[in-house]
Design a protein around this motif. Structure first.
Motif: not given
Length: 300
Positions: A128-130, A132-137, A154, A182
Protein backbone atom coordinates in the motif's frame (compact mmCIF):
# COMPACT_ATOMS: atom_id res chain seq x y z
CA UNK A 1 -2.09 -22.10 26.54
CA UNK A 2 -2.27 -19.47 23.83
CA UNK A 3 -2.93 -15.92 24.90
CA UNK A 4 -6.36 -14.56 24.08
CA UNK A 5 -6.74 -12.24 21.09
CA UNK A 6 -9.90 -10.35 20.18
CA UNK A 7 -10.42 -8.73 16.80
CA UNK A 8 -12.25 -5.39 16.82
CA UNK A 9 -13.68 -4.05 13.56
CA UNK A 10 -15.57 -0.79 13.09
CA UNK A 11 -18.02 -0.94 10.20
CA UNK A 12 -19.86 1.74 8.30
CA UNK A 13 -21.54 0.91 4.98
CA UNK A 14 -18.95 -1.75 4.29
CA UNK A 15 -21.10 -4.30 2.49
CA UNK A 16 -18.65 -4.59 -0.42
CA UNK A 17 -15.82 -5.74 1.89
CA UNK A 18 -17.17 -7.20 5.12
CA UNK A 19 -17.94 -10.74 3.93
CA UNK A 20 -14.41 -11.20 2.53
CA UNK A 21 -12.97 -9.65 5.68
CA UNK A 22 -14.83 -11.99 8.03
CA UNK A 23 -14.29 -15.10 5.94
CA UNK A 24 -10.55 -14.45 6.03
CA UNK A 25 -10.64 -14.04 9.82
CA UNK A 26 -12.50 -17.29 10.27
CA UNK A 27 -9.69 -19.09 8.41
CA UNK A 28 -7.09 -17.78 10.85
CA UNK A 29 -4.89 -20.50 12.37
CA UNK A 30 -4.84 -18.54 15.66
CA UNK A 31 -8.04 -18.70 17.76
CA UNK A 32 -9.79 -15.34 17.97
CA UNK A 33 -12.94 -13.67 19.18
CA UNK A 34 -14.50 -11.12 16.83
CA UNK A 35 -16.28 -7.95 17.95
CA UNK A 36 -17.85 -5.63 15.39
CA UNK A 37 -18.97 -2.11 16.26
CA UNK A 38 -21.25 -0.76 13.54
CA UNK A 39 -21.58 2.99 13.12
CA UNK A 40 -25.25 3.03 11.99
CA UNK A 41 -24.71 1.55 8.53
CA UNK A 42 -27.52 2.14 6.05
CA UNK A 43 -26.51 -0.57 3.57
CA UNK A 44 -26.61 -4.36 4.00
CA UNK A 45 -23.61 -4.53 6.36
CA UNK A 46 -25.66 -5.53 9.41
CA UNK A 47 -27.52 -8.28 7.59
CA UNK A 48 -24.26 -9.70 6.23
CA UNK A 49 -22.61 -9.64 9.67
CA UNK A 50 -25.58 -11.42 11.23
CA UNK A 51 -25.03 -14.33 8.83
CA UNK A 52 -21.89 -15.06 10.87
CA UNK A 53 -23.33 -16.40 14.10
CA UNK A 54 -20.13 -16.46 16.15
CA UNK A 55 -19.50 -12.71 15.93
CA UNK A 56 -20.47 -10.24 18.64
CA UNK A 57 -22.15 -7.22 17.07
CA UNK A 58 -22.66 -3.82 18.70
CA UNK A 59 -25.00 -1.53 16.78
CA UNK A 60 -24.55 2.18 17.40
CA UNK A 61 -27.53 4.46 16.84
CA UNK A 62 -25.36 7.00 15.05
CA UNK A 63 -21.91 7.30 13.51
CA UNK A 64 -19.45 7.80 16.36
CA UNK A 65 -16.40 7.93 14.12
CA UNK A 66 -13.42 5.59 14.03
CA UNK A 67 -11.86 6.23 17.43
CA UNK A 68 -14.94 6.31 19.64
CA UNK A 69 -16.41 3.19 18.03
CA UNK A 70 -13.12 1.33 18.41
CA UNK A 71 -13.00 2.33 22.07
CA UNK A 72 -16.33 0.60 22.67
CA UNK A 73 -15.00 -2.62 21.13
CA UNK A 74 -11.62 -2.38 22.90
CA UNK A 75 -13.27 -1.83 26.26
CA UNK A 76 -15.53 -4.85 25.81
CA UNK A 77 -12.66 -7.06 24.62
CA UNK A 78 -10.50 -6.17 27.62
CA UNK A 79 -13.39 -6.85 29.99
CA UNK A 80 -13.68 -10.30 28.41
CA UNK A 81 -10.05 -11.03 29.19
CA UNK A 82 -8.24 -10.29 25.93
CA UNK A 83 -4.45 -10.25 26.22
CA UNK A 84 -4.18 -8.32 22.96
CA UNK A 85 -6.59 -6.71 20.53
CA UNK A 86 -6.32 -6.74 16.76
CA UNK A 87 -7.82 -3.54 15.37
CA UNK A 88 -8.72 -4.19 11.75
CA UNK A 89 -10.32 -2.01 9.07
CA UNK A 90 -13.45 -3.26 7.34
CA UNK A 91 -11.84 -2.89 3.89
CA UNK A 92 -9.05 -5.38 4.59
CA UNK A 93 -8.54 -9.11 4.63
CA UNK A 94 -5.93 -11.27 6.28
CA UNK A 95 -4.10 -14.55 5.59
CA UNK A 96 -4.20 -17.77 7.57
CA UNK A 97 -1.01 -17.02 9.50
CA UNK A 98 -1.36 -13.24 9.82
CA UNK A 99 -2.52 -13.15 13.44
CA UNK A 100 -0.30 -16.01 14.61
CA UNK A 101 2.77 -14.24 13.19
CA UNK A 102 1.75 -10.95 14.77
CA UNK A 103 1.10 -12.66 18.11
CA UNK A 104 4.51 -14.35 18.08
CA UNK A 105 6.26 -11.01 17.58
CA UNK A 106 4.15 -9.08 20.10
CA UNK A 107 4.31 -11.60 22.93
CA UNK A 108 8.04 -12.21 22.48
CA UNK A 109 8.79 -8.46 22.65
CA UNK A 110 7.24 -6.94 25.79
CA UNK A 111 8.59 -3.50 24.83
CA UNK A 112 6.23 -3.49 21.83
CA UNK A 113 2.90 -1.74 22.30
CA UNK A 114 1.71 -1.99 18.70
CA UNK A 115 2.72 -4.41 15.97
CA UNK A 116 1.31 -4.18 12.46
CA UNK A 117 1.66 -6.52 9.49
CA UNK A 118 2.83 -5.54 6.03
CA UNK A 119 -0.04 -3.75 4.27
CA UNK A 120 -0.46 -4.82 0.66
CA UNK A 121 -2.87 -3.29 -1.84
CA UNK A 122 -5.88 -5.23 -3.09
CA UNK A 123 -3.73 -6.85 -5.80
CA UNK A 124 -1.87 -8.66 -2.96
CA UNK A 125 1.56 -8.06 -4.53
CA UNK A 126 2.39 -4.36 -4.03
CA UNK A 127 2.70 -2.57 -0.71
CA UNK A 128 0.00 0.00 0.00
CA UNK A 129 1.42 3.38 -1.04
CA UNK A 130 0.86 5.20 2.26
CA UNK A 131 2.02 2.21 4.30
CA UNK A 132 5.19 1.99 2.25
CA UNK A 133 5.99 5.58 3.22
CA UNK A 134 5.65 4.78 6.91
CA UNK A 135 7.50 1.48 6.55
CA UNK A 136 10.55 3.19 5.09
CA UNK A 137 10.93 5.58 8.01
CA UNK A 138 13.06 3.52 10.34
CA UNK A 139 16.36 3.30 12.15
CA UNK A 140 18.63 0.60 10.71
CA UNK A 141 19.72 -0.29 14.24
CA UNK A 142 16.13 -1.31 15.03
CA UNK A 143 15.59 -3.46 11.97
CA UNK A 144 15.81 -7.24 12.06
CA UNK A 145 14.80 -10.15 9.88
CA UNK A 146 11.38 -10.40 11.51
CA UNK A 147 10.67 -6.94 12.96
CA UNK A 148 11.11 -3.32 11.94
CA UNK A 149 10.62 -0.56 14.51
CA UNK A 150 8.91 2.51 13.04
CA UNK A 151 7.73 5.84 14.50
CA UNK A 152 4.23 5.45 13.06
CA UNK A 153 2.02 3.06 11.13
CA UNK A 154 -1.60 3.70 10.20
CA UNK A 155 -4.25 1.85 12.19
CA UNK A 156 -5.67 -0.31 9.40
CA UNK A 157 -4.27 -3.35 11.23
CA UNK A 158 -2.82 -3.03 14.71
CA UNK A 159 -2.25 -5.77 17.24
CA UNK A 160 -2.08 -3.91 20.57
CA UNK A 161 -1.20 -5.44 23.92
CA UNK A 162 -3.50 -5.00 26.92
CA UNK A 163 -0.51 -3.54 28.79
CA UNK A 164 -0.28 -0.81 26.16
CA UNK A 165 -3.96 0.04 26.52
CA UNK A 166 -3.60 -0.02 30.30
CA UNK A 167 -0.80 2.55 30.29
CA UNK A 168 -1.70 4.60 27.23
CA UNK A 169 -5.49 4.66 27.32
CA UNK A 170 -7.72 4.53 24.25
CA UNK A 171 -8.20 6.77 21.22
CA UNK A 172 -8.77 10.39 22.21
CA UNK A 173 -12.42 11.35 21.54
CA UNK A 174 -11.43 14.78 20.19
CA UNK A 175 -10.72 13.04 16.86
CA UNK A 176 -13.63 11.93 14.70
CA UNK A 177 -11.97 10.45 11.62
CA UNK A 178 -8.29 10.94 10.76
CA UNK A 179 -5.56 11.83 13.19
CA UNK A 180 -6.46 9.51 16.05
CA UNK A 181 -3.92 6.86 15.09
CA UNK A 182 -1.08 9.37 14.84
CA UNK A 183 -1.98 10.81 18.23
CA UNK A 184 -2.14 7.32 19.72
CA UNK A 185 1.29 6.41 18.38
CA UNK A 186 2.82 9.51 19.98
CA UNK A 187 1.24 8.59 23.31
CA UNK A 188 2.39 4.97 23.00
CA UNK A 189 5.98 6.18 22.59
CA UNK A 190 5.60 8.56 25.54
CA UNK A 191 4.66 5.62 27.75
CA UNK A 192 7.77 3.70 26.80
CA UNK A 193 6.41 1.30 24.18
CA UNK A 194 7.65 0.78 20.64
CA UNK A 195 5.74 0.44 17.38
CA UNK A 196 6.74 -2.29 14.97
CA UNK A 197 5.97 -4.00 11.69
CA UNK A 198 6.14 -7.81 11.63
CA UNK A 199 7.75 -8.69 8.33
CA UNK A 200 6.29 -12.21 8.15
CA UNK A 201 2.68 -11.07 8.62
CA UNK A 202 0.53 -9.43 5.95
CA UNK A 203 -2.90 -8.03 5.18
CA UNK A 204 -4.45 -6.58 2.05
CA UNK A 205 -6.03 -3.15 2.17
CA UNK A 206 -8.58 -2.52 -0.59
CA UNK A 207 -8.54 1.24 -0.92
CA UNK A 208 -7.70 4.04 -3.32
CA UNK A 209 -6.42 7.16 -1.59
CA UNK A 210 -8.02 10.24 -3.14
CA UNK A 211 -7.38 13.73 -1.84
CA UNK A 212 -9.71 16.67 -2.28
CA UNK A 213 -9.64 20.12 -0.73
CA UNK A 214 -12.05 19.19 2.09
CA UNK A 215 -10.07 16.08 3.03
CA UNK A 216 -6.78 18.00 2.87
CA UNK A 217 -8.23 20.68 5.15
CA UNK A 218 -9.54 18.18 7.70
CA UNK A 219 -6.35 16.12 7.79
CA UNK A 220 -4.25 19.28 8.05
CA UNK A 221 -6.28 20.56 10.99
CA UNK A 222 -5.80 17.29 12.82
CA UNK A 223 -2.06 17.42 12.14
CA UNK A 224 -1.94 20.89 13.71
CA UNK A 225 -3.96 19.62 16.66
CA UNK A 226 -1.67 16.60 17.03
CA UNK A 227 1.37 18.86 17.30
CA UNK A 228 -0.30 20.95 20.00
CA UNK A 229 -1.33 18.02 22.19
CA UNK A 230 1.80 15.89 21.72
CA UNK A 231 2.92 15.08 25.26
CA UNK A 232 6.42 14.17 24.09
CA UNK A 233 7.16 17.91 23.83
CA UNK A 234 6.66 20.74 26.30
CA UNK A 235 3.54 22.86 25.88
CA UNK A 236 5.60 25.77 24.56
CA UNK A 237 7.40 23.63 21.96
CA UNK A 238 4.12 21.98 20.97
CA UNK A 239 2.48 25.34 20.33
CA UNK A 240 5.44 26.43 18.20
CA UNK A 241 5.32 23.18 16.22
CA UNK A 242 1.60 23.65 15.71
CA UNK A 243 2.23 27.10 14.27
CA UNK A 244 4.99 25.69 12.09
CA UNK A 245 2.49 23.19 10.67
CA UNK A 246 0.08 26.03 9.86
CA UNK A 247 2.77 27.43 7.57
CA UNK A 248 4.25 24.16 6.32
CA UNK A 249 1.16 22.14 5.44
CA UNK A 250 -0.19 24.54 2.78
CA UNK A 251 3.28 24.49 1.18
CA UNK A 252 3.29 20.70 1.27
CA UNK A 253 -0.09 20.50 -0.50
CA UNK A 254 0.60 23.34 -2.96
CA UNK A 255 1.54 20.91 -5.74
CA UNK A 256 -1.90 19.27 -5.63
CA UNK A 257 -4.00 22.43 -5.24
CA UNK A 258 -4.44 25.77 -6.95
CA UNK A 259 -2.75 28.86 -5.54
CA UNK A 260 -6.09 30.17 -4.28
CA UNK A 261 -6.85 26.93 -2.43
CA UNK A 262 -3.36 26.89 -0.94
CA UNK A 263 -3.78 30.44 0.37
CA UNK A 264 -7.25 29.57 1.63
CA UNK A 265 -5.89 26.52 3.46
CA UNK A 266 -3.26 28.67 5.19
CA UNK A 267 -5.83 31.13 6.55
CA UNK A 268 -8.20 28.33 7.58
CA UNK A 269 -5.40 26.61 9.50
CA UNK A 270 -4.32 29.91 11.06
CA UNK A 271 -7.87 30.55 12.27
CA UNK A 272 -8.09 26.98 13.55
CA UNK A 273 -4.80 27.41 15.40
CA UNK A 274 -5.95 30.58 17.16
CA UNK A 275 -9.27 28.97 18.06
CA UNK A 276 -7.30 26.16 19.73
CA UNK A 277 -5.25 28.76 21.59
CA UNK A 278 -8.49 30.24 22.89
CA UNK A 279 -9.28 26.74 24.18
CA UNK A 280 -5.88 26.30 25.78
CA UNK A 281 -7.44 24.73 28.88
CA UNK A 282 -8.80 21.95 26.70
CA UNK A 283 -5.36 21.47 25.13
CA UNK A 284 -3.74 21.30 28.56
CA UNK A 285 -6.34 18.81 29.80
CA UNK A 286 -5.82 16.51 26.80
CA UNK A 287 -2.08 16.63 27.41
CA UNK A 288 -2.64 15.72 31.08
CA UNK A 289 -4.87 12.83 30.03
CA UNK A 290 -2.12 11.65 27.67
CA UNK A 291 0.44 11.68 30.47
CA UNK A 292 -1.95 9.89 32.84
CA UNK A 293 -3.07 7.39 30.19
CA UNK A 294 -6.75 8.25 30.56
CA UNK A 295 -7.64 9.46 27.06
CA UNK A 296 -10.94 8.00 25.94
CA UNK A 297 -11.20 5.61 28.88
CA UNK A 298 -14.85 4.79 29.52
CA UNK A 299 -16.29 5.40 32.97
CA UNK A 300 -18.84 2.85 34.16
Amino acid sequence: MKKKIAVVIVTFNGEIWIKKNLNSLLKSNYPIDIIIVDNASTDQSINIIKEFGSIELIENNNNLGFGKANTIGIDLALKKGADAIFLLNQDTWIFENTISNLAEVLFENPNLGIVSPLHFSAEESILDENFNTYYNRFNKEEDSESLRIVPFVNAAAWLVSKECFSKTGYFDPIFNHYGEDRNYCERVKYHGFKIGVAKKAAICHDRIVKLNSNKIELQSKYLVLNEMINCNDSLFISLLLGLKSVVGLPKFHSSSQSVLKTISLFFKLLLYYFNLLLNIRMIIQIRKNSINGTNGVLHH
